[in-house]
Enzyme design. Structure first.
Site, PDB file in Angstrom:
ATOM      1  N   HIS A   1      12.955 -63.785  22.495  1.00 55.86           N
ATOM      2  CA  HIS A   1      12.911 -62.426  22.241  1.00 55.86           C
ATOM      3  C   HIS A   1      12.038 -61.655  21.583  1.00 55.86           C
ATOM      4  O   HIS A   1      11.523 -60.510  21.957  1.00 55.86           O
ATOM      5  CB  HIS A   1      14.252 -61.943  21.441  1.00 55.86           C
ATOM      6  CG  HIS A   1      14.178 -61.913  20.042  1.00 55.86           C
ATOM      7  ND1 HIS A   1      14.190 -63.028  18.998  1.00 55.86           N
ATOM      8  CD2 HIS A   1      13.962 -61.037  19.062  1.00 55.86           C
ATOM      9  CE1 HIS A   1      13.999 -62.741  17.804  1.00 55.86           C
ATOM     10  NE2 HIS A   1      13.717 -61.553  17.939  1.00 55.86           N
TER      11      HIS A   1
ATOM     12  N   SER B   1      14.533 -61.842  12.003  1.00 56.10           N
ATOM     13  CA  SER B   1      14.865 -63.514  12.675  1.00 56.10           C
ATOM     14  C   SER B   1      13.476 -63.933  13.082  1.00 56.10           C
ATOM     15  O   SER B   1      13.149 -65.105  12.605  1.00 56.10           O
ATOM     16  CB  SER B   1      15.934 -63.331  13.607  1.00 56.10           C
ATOM     17  OG  SER B   1      15.414 -62.661  14.821  1.00 56.10           O
ATOM     18  N   GLU B   2      12.442 -63.188  13.536  1.00 52.40           N
ATOM     19  CA  GLU B   2      11.194 -63.460  13.944  1.00 52.40           C
ATOM     20  C   GLU B   2      10.143 -62.507  13.933  1.00 52.40           C
ATOM     21  O   GLU B   2      10.382 -61.373  14.347  1.00 52.40           O
ATOM     22  CB  GLU B   2      11.255 -64.033  15.143  1.00 52.40           C
ATOM     23  CG  GLU B   2      11.329 -65.663  15.576  1.00 52.40           C
ATOM     24  CD  GLU B   2      12.909 -65.891  15.725  1.00 52.40           C
ATOM     25  OE1 GLU B   2      13.317 -66.981  15.246  1.00 52.40           O
ATOM     26  OE2 GLU B   2      13.712 -64.970  15.747  1.00 52.40           O
ATOM     27  N   THR B   3       8.911 -62.722  13.534  1.00 48.85           N
ATOM     28  CA  THR B   3       7.821 -61.861  13.583  1.00 48.85           C
ATOM     29  C   THR B   3       6.768 -62.526  14.465  1.00 48.85           C
ATOM     30  O   THR B   3       6.454 -63.726  14.353  1.00 48.85           O
ATOM     31  CB  THR B   3       7.365 -61.778  12.344  1.00 48.85           C
ATOM     32  OG1 THR B   3       8.278 -60.903  11.401  1.00 48.85           O
ATOM     33  CG2 THR B   3       5.921 -60.904  12.261  1.00 48.85           C
TER      34      THR B   3
END
Length: 290
Positions: free
Chosen positions: A86, A48-50
């Protein structure tokens, strides 16, 4: 070809395969990545995120162990985002625990300004993030389409508010419970997706008052390539002020009731900032060749 160290860490949990996974890529300032490379890497890692971090106040082979200030950017598989809690927690865990950085406080220069993460109690990390209060919105046909996507029908009892800074839409039906939110299966039709585009939405936050916790939520973001964000820190910069007046308190225990599940402690510390506390655990470490 250049090699970059990369980690995957699960945020807002102390258990493997729970919480919200984020990739953390170490990008030394002497080996910068281009915009296209940042997007390509995020798409390849497909989380979902890097997060990509660059040390700011140290250099050389031990820069990541010695620095306390970093540049930080976040990418979904399709786009850059302005705030990601996160992935910030995961990044801080990697720097402090996996890289053995001895700092008691880390600061990050981001699109949302300077963010600070401190070592907290009982293995938690405390993030200070900007608060993003939502505001009530008119119930238009577009809003009705989106509410129907969540509940399967439009309900007159629903409360809908929008954070203008993050473009997160809060949807709350006072009659719903934790189990209702946990078992929800949103269905975004083409018309509903287009309605979200017209509103420039990033995500929909579905929330309910808790029993063992103060409130529960789930986060859906098909407009940024992530149907569901398992545990979203930035969402709680919106949800905490949403629940502040309803629960008449400033400190909250919260759970995101996705299948991966995650627990957060949230404190409104001023009119401009919020503190979110949680744990993290590493699940993967390797090298990326670009």
């Amino acid at each position: 070809m250049t090699k970059y160290q990369v980690f995957t860490a699960n945020a807002f949990t102390d258990k493997q395969f729970c919480g919200n996974p984020a990739a953390v890529v170490l990008a030394p300032d002497d080996s910068p990545l281009s915009e296209s490379q940042l997007l390509q890497i995020a798409a390849e890692l497909n989380l979902s995120e890097t997060a990509f971090i660059v040390p700011k106040n140290a250099s050389g082979p031990n820069a990541f162990q010695e620095a306390s200030q970093f540049g930080l950017r976040w990418f979904t598989p399709t786009t850059e985002v302005s705030l990601c809690g996160h992935a910030t927690l995961a990044t801080s865990f990697v720097v402090l625990e996996k890289l053995d950085n001895k700092s008691t406080e880390l600061s990050f220069d981001t699109l949302s300004g300077k963010l600070v993460v401190r070592r907290g109690q009982d293995g938690r990390l405390d993030m200070t993030l900007p608060i993003n209060p939502p505001r009530p919105v008119a119930i238009t046909e577009d809003i009705k389409l989106l509410v129907t996507s969540i509940y399967g029908e439009f309900r007159d009892s629903v409360e809908v508010e929008l954070s203008p800074t993050l473009n997160y839409l809060v949807v709350h039906d006072p009659s719903t419970t934790r189990d209702d939110v946990a078992s929800s299966v949103p269905r975004f039709s083409r018309e509903a997706y287009t309605a979200g585009e017209r509103l420039n939405l990033i995500a929909i936050l579905v929330t309910a008052k808790g029993t063992d916790k103060d409130f529960h939520s789930r986060v859906f973001g098909p407009w940024v390539g992530a149907l569901e964000d398992p545990v979203c820190g930035s969402a709680h910069t919106v949800l905490a002020p949403f629940w502040q007046s309803r629960l008449e308190k400033r400190s909250f225990s919260a759970t995101q009731v996705s299948k991966r599940h995650g627990d957060l402690k949230v404190d409104i510390i001023s009119g401009t900032h919020i503190r979110i506390s949680g744990r993290a655990v590493a699940v993967l470490e390797g090298m990326l060749t670009v």
